[in-house]
Write an enzyme that holds these catalytic residues in place. Structure first.
Site, mmCIF file in Angstrom:
data_model
loop_
_atom_site.group_PDB
_atom_site.id
_atom_site.type_symbol
_atom_site.label_atom_id
_atom_site.label_comp_id
_atom_site.label_asym_id
_atom_site.label_seq_id
_atom_site.Cartn_x
_atom_site.Cartn_y
_atom_site.Cartn_z
ATOM 1 C CB SER A 11 55.058 40.678 30.908
ATOM 2 O OG SER A 11 54.876 39.717 30.591
ATOM 3 C CB ALA A 253 59.788 48.195 22.812
ATOM 4 C CE LYS A 254 56.121 46.097 29.373
ATOM 5 N NZ LYS A 254 55.229 45.167 29.384
ATOM 6 N NE ARG A 255 64.152 46.677 22.794
ATOM 7 C CZ ARG A 255 62.937 46.132 22.534
ATOM 8 N NH1 ARG A 255 62.170 45.319 23.036
ATOM 9 N NH2 ARG A 255 62.875 45.557 21.203
ATOM 10 N NE ARG A 257 64.173 55.266 30.195
ATOM 11 C CZ ARG A 257 65.538 56.124 29.165
ATOM 12 N NH1 ARG A 257 65.021 57.434 28.994
ATOM 13 N NH2 ARG A 257 66.606 55.788 29.070
#
Ligand code: GLU
Length: 282
Positions: A11, A253-255, A257
């Site tokens: 995504s 995880a993207k969140r 960073r």
């Protein structure tokens, strides 16, 4: 045996991190092991969070890492009509109903002492949210044109589909237990599809024969198997790979960073060095 077709389906809500690199390499290696085909799909139904520049950067990072996929990539936002068709089919089977409750309203209702919803993989596994709203209130909201989500009538769907199985190539034959999700949302309020619906429809339309993804999505395969049965779609095999963790044991995880491929490129790391960081020697 039929040719293997796999896909990597990110995504574009941020830059790819090392966990994505592992997942993409895993999918490609599965296809290559058998002279099969490898696809990339852009999962951008979340219009509020997806950005074209992330999509562009992602594809560039994948190519830099040495991945080679078929073009053009399928972009979910270009195929809303396919999801609509699936919804119409489920609607015609009487398996969908509108749900007006916001997440907040739902949580408030469910926190009442007499409610004890089971927790499902996507949150509380609510069954029949229709029962949670006063019929007059529902009529009022419908008349007012308020947006609603579409939920699957899970009990009826399971009854219609009967007992189902799917094959996880690592864990073996699985009996599908989609009921753990409750009346799962198939169309969100803001967009007329959902992760579960779009992925299932796309994998079928793209002829994916082996779905590979992280083990955090293992449970989702139960719902996808049910949707395949309801929509008469072919059933792929599955592999759910381990999730990569950083040195403190947390998964990327993207969140958080997490270290992105872009940052590593900026620090002049080579694709081989990145592969070594994730112990990839495939
Ligand atoms: N788009 C999902 C993600 O970024 C992957 C979906 C899938 O592989 O089924 O986690």
């Amino acid at each position: 045996m039929a040719q293997i077709v796999t896909r990597f389906a990110p995504s574009p809500t941020g830059h790819l991190h090392l966990g994505h690199a592992y997942s993409a390499l895993f999918a490609e290696a599965e296809a290559r092991s058998d002279g099969g085909r490898f696809l990339v799909r852009i999962e951008d139904i979340d219009r509020g969070r997806c950005r074209p520049e992330f999509e562009r950067d992602m594809l560039e990072d994948l190519a830099w890492l040495g991945l080679d996929w078929e073009h053009p990539e399928r972009r979910q936002s270009d195929h809303m009509a396919d999801y609509e068709q699936a919804l119409l089919r489920l609607e015609a089977l009487g398996l969908l109903y509108p749900c007006f409750l916001s997440r907040k309203e739902l949580n408030e209702t469910l926190s009442a002492p007499h409610m004890a919803p089971l927790m499902g993989p996507d949150g509380p596994a609510v069954i029949d949210t229709d029962q949670l709203m006063d019929p007059d209130e529902r009529t009022r909201r419908l008349a007012g044109g308020e947006p609603y989500a579409l939920r699957l009538r899970m009990a009826q769907a399971i009854e219609r589909a009967g007992s189902l199985e799917w094959l996880d190539r690592d864990r073996g034959r699985q009996v599908a237990t989609p009921s753990i999700f409750g009346d799962v949302i198939l169309a969100r309020k803001d967009v007329r599809t959902s992760y579960h619906l779009a992925v299932t429809v796309d994998d079928a339309l793209q002829g994916v024969t082996l779905v590979t993804r992280g083990e955090d999505l293992f449970q989702a395969s139960h719902v996808h198997r049910l949707l395949q049965a309801l929509l008469d779609l072919p059933v792929p095999d599955y592999r759910h790979h381990r999730l990569l963790t950083n040195e403190t044991g947390q998964r990327f995880a993207k969140r958080d960073r997490a270290v992105t491929l872009r940052q590593l490129r900026g620090l002049d790391h080579t694709p081989d060095e990145v592969r070594a960081m994730i112990d990839w020697n495939g």
